[in-house]
Write an enzyme that holds these catalytic residues in place. Structure first.
Site, PDB file in Angstrom:
ATOM      1  N   TYR A   1       7.284  25.841  13.196  1.00 25.73           N
ATOM      2  CA  TYR A   1       6.407  26.688  12.376  1.00 25.73           C
ATOM      3  C   TYR A   1       5.943  27.959  13.077  1.00 25.73           C
ATOM      4  CZ  TYR A   1       5.631  22.242   9.882  1.00 25.73           C
ATOM      5  OH  TYR A   1       5.769  21.067   9.207  1.00 25.73           O
TER       6      TYR A   1
ATOM      7  N   GLY B   1      15.257   4.471  -1.120  1.00 22.49           N
ATOM      8  CA  GLY B   1      14.762   4.565  -2.488  1.00 22.49           C
ATOM      9  C   GLY B   1      13.259   4.730  -2.558  1.00 22.49           C
TER      10      GLY B   1
ATOM     11  N   TYR C   1       8.893  29.287   8.676  1.00 26.62           N
ATOM     12  CA  TYR C   1       9.318  28.129   9.466  1.00 26.62           C
ATOM     13  C   TYR C   1      10.836  28.082   9.561  1.00 26.62           C
ATOM     14  CZ  TYR C   1      10.513  25.065   5.400  1.00 26.62           C
ATOM     15  OH  TYR C   1      11.075  24.500   4.283  1.00 26.62           O
TER      16      TYR C   1
ATOM     17  N   ARG D   1       2.107  15.851   9.096  1.00 24.26           N
ATOM     18  CA  ARG D   1       2.850  16.661  10.071  1.00 24.26           C
ATOM     19  C   ARG D   1       2.054  16.645  11.364  1.00 24.26           C
ATOM     20  NH1 ARG D   1       5.861  16.032   6.474  1.00 24.26           N
ATOM     21  NH2 ARG D   1       6.932  17.562   5.178  1.00 24.26           N
TER      22      ARG D   1
ATOM     23  N   ASP E   1       9.147  16.575  -1.822  1.00 23.46           N
ATOM     24  CA  ASP E   1       8.411  17.461  -2.734  1.00 23.46           C
ATOM     25  C   ASP E   1       9.069  17.470  -4.110  1.00 23.46           C
ATOM     26  OD1 ASP E   1       6.953  18.079  -0.462  1.00 23.46           O
ATOM     27  OD2 ASP E   1       8.255  19.773   0.020  1.00 23.46           O
TER      28      ASP E   1
HETATM   29  O1  ELE Z   1       6.278  21.187   6.801  1.00 20.07           O
HETATM   30  C1  ELE Z   1       5.736  22.024   6.093  1.00 20.07           C
HETATM   31  O2  ELE Z   1       4.584  22.438   6.269  1.00 20.07           O
HETATM   32  C2  ELE Z   1       6.444  22.527   4.938  1.00 20.07           C
HETATM   33  O3  ELE Z   1       5.819  22.749   3.935  1.00 20.07           O
HETATM   34  C3  ELE Z   1       7.910  22.721   5.071  1.00 20.07           C
HETATM   35  C4  ELE Z   1       8.808  22.051   4.074  1.00 20.07           C
HETATM   36  O4  ELE Z   1       9.152  22.927   3.024  1.00 20.07           O
HETATM   37  C5  ELE Z   1       8.248  20.757   3.524  1.00 20.07           C
HETATM   38  O5  ELE Z   1       7.564  20.084   4.522  1.00 20.07           O
HETATM   39  C6  ELE Z   1       9.349  19.898   3.009  1.00 20.07           C
HETATM   40  O6  ELE Z   1       8.802  18.635   2.687  1.00 20.07           O
HETATM   41  P1  ELE Z   1       9.667  17.349   2.364  1.00 20.07           P
HETATM   42  O7  ELE Z   1       9.828  17.311   0.873  1.00 20.07           O
HETATM   43  O8  ELE Z   1       8.838  16.223   2.849  1.00 20.07           O
HETATM   44  O9  ELE Z   1      10.968  17.516   3.074  1.00 20.07           O
END
Ligand code: ELE
Length: 321
Positions: free
Chosen positions: A114, A240, A101, A178, A267
């Site tokens: 992606y 927060g 991605y 997503r 994450d």
């Molecule tokens: O979108 C996807 O499928 C992914 O896995 C890509 C990214 O590495 C995470 O989405 C990051 O996630 P956040 O911690 O919410 O920024």
């Protein structure tokens, strides 16, 4: 092919891992400067990010996925070994690639593009799932993204949850909605079902508003507690987080750090929260630890590279008023 996959029952397997995460890792190309055609290569994929964040925060972590037999797949195996994430049950596919991605940055924050359709991870199926490996951990971590990438991956997540539940393991779910991967009605139906089976839930406020139709953070926490979660860790982006249990709730203020790239911050929150929870911290202490970890993870580009380690998070919190 999967290594060390076995279907041994829970009674015969000692939980020698704190948590096992399952999902899709992706190689990451991050555009640091919109005016430049060059991209910084790194590693992402929400569940792999969470696994690494938890390991850096001090947990014993295992990861389940399928990779291509390609250079990117080899890189992930090396990365997890370096990070102390057990990948002995990771499968490899000779015919399907590891997903990738791109991250680009604009006035509204970061955006993901992606190249993951028909990836090795999207071909995960319940027949492949190494159930004995899930029994090895006290907690299973799943994410909404893994339900969305394909029908067989969705079935695999449901089978993994069932396996963990039957073995009396805890289940943590990150909604990680997503909408480029599936429709909102489908996500609502499936993630509500998954949320019913989760003990710990980490929705972001944006996901939760879309998934529940509710606006107010307290109303969202109530909704998910009613569905059955024992702990709701609702992240509020730059505002927060709210940590809620049936008995008590605490609003955590954001930390003022200079944010460069928020990719992987959610994450990191999840991984750090679970690491603290699994070593016996109460949900509010775990939330404070995770809230600091997530802020520290935004100080540089990439999902994994800037993730802090336990000592750094604790030192940062010690320095806070
Ligand atoms: O979108 C996807 O499928 C992914 O896995 C890509 C990214 O590495 C995470 O989405 C990051 O996630 P956040 O911690 O919410 O920024």
């Amino acid at each position: 092919m999967s290594l060390n996959a076995n279907g041994a029952g829970p009674d015969s397997v000692e939980a020698d891992l704190d948590l096992v995460a399952i999902g899709e890792p992706m190689v990451e190309f991050n555009q640091r400067d919109p005016a430049s055609p060059s991209f910084l290569m790194g590693h992402g994929g929400d569940t792999s990010n969470c696994a690494i964040a938890a390991a850096r925060a001090g947990a014993r972590v295992g990861y389940l996925t399928r990779l291509g037999w390609d250079m990117f797949g080899d890189q992930f195996v090396e990365l997890w070994r370096r990070e102390g994430v057990d990948c002995s049950a990771v499968g490899r596919d000779e015919k399907a690639p590891t997903g990738i991605y791109f991250v680009t940055h604009g006035p509204d924050g970061h955006a993901f593009t992606y190249y993951r359709r028909h990836s090795a991870a999207s071909l995960m199926s319940p027949e492949w799932l190494p159930m004995g490996y899930i029994h090895r951990a006290r907690l299973l971590y799943v994410s909404g993204i893994s339900f969305a990438i394909s029908e067989s991956a969705c079935d695999t997540m449901l089978a993994a949850i069932d396996t963990a539940r039957l073995a009396g393991r805890e289940i943590a779910l990150d909604t990680n909605l997503r909408l480029g991967l599936w429709s909102l009605p489908r996500a609502r139906a499936i993630l509500a079902e998954a949320a019913r089976m989760a003990n710990i839930l980490r929705p972001s406020i944006d996901d939760a508003r879309l998934l529940t139709g509710l606006e107010n953070p307290d109303a969202i926490a109530d909704h998910y507690l009613r569905l059955g979660a024992r702990i709701v860790a609702l992240t509020l982006g730059s505002a927060g987080a709210l940590i809620a249990t049936g008995q008590h709730r605490v609003r955590l203020e954001p930390h003022a750090v200079a944010c460069v790239d928020a990719t992987g911050a959610g994450d990191t929150f999840g991984g750090a929260f679970l690491a603290a929870h699994l070593r016996g911290a109460d949900p509010f202490t775990a939330g404070r630890f995770a809230n600091a970890a997530a802020a520290l993870a935004t100080r540089d580009f990439g999902a994994v590279a800037p993730m802090p380690r336990r000592r750094e998070i604790e030192a940062y919190l010690d320095g806070q008023p």
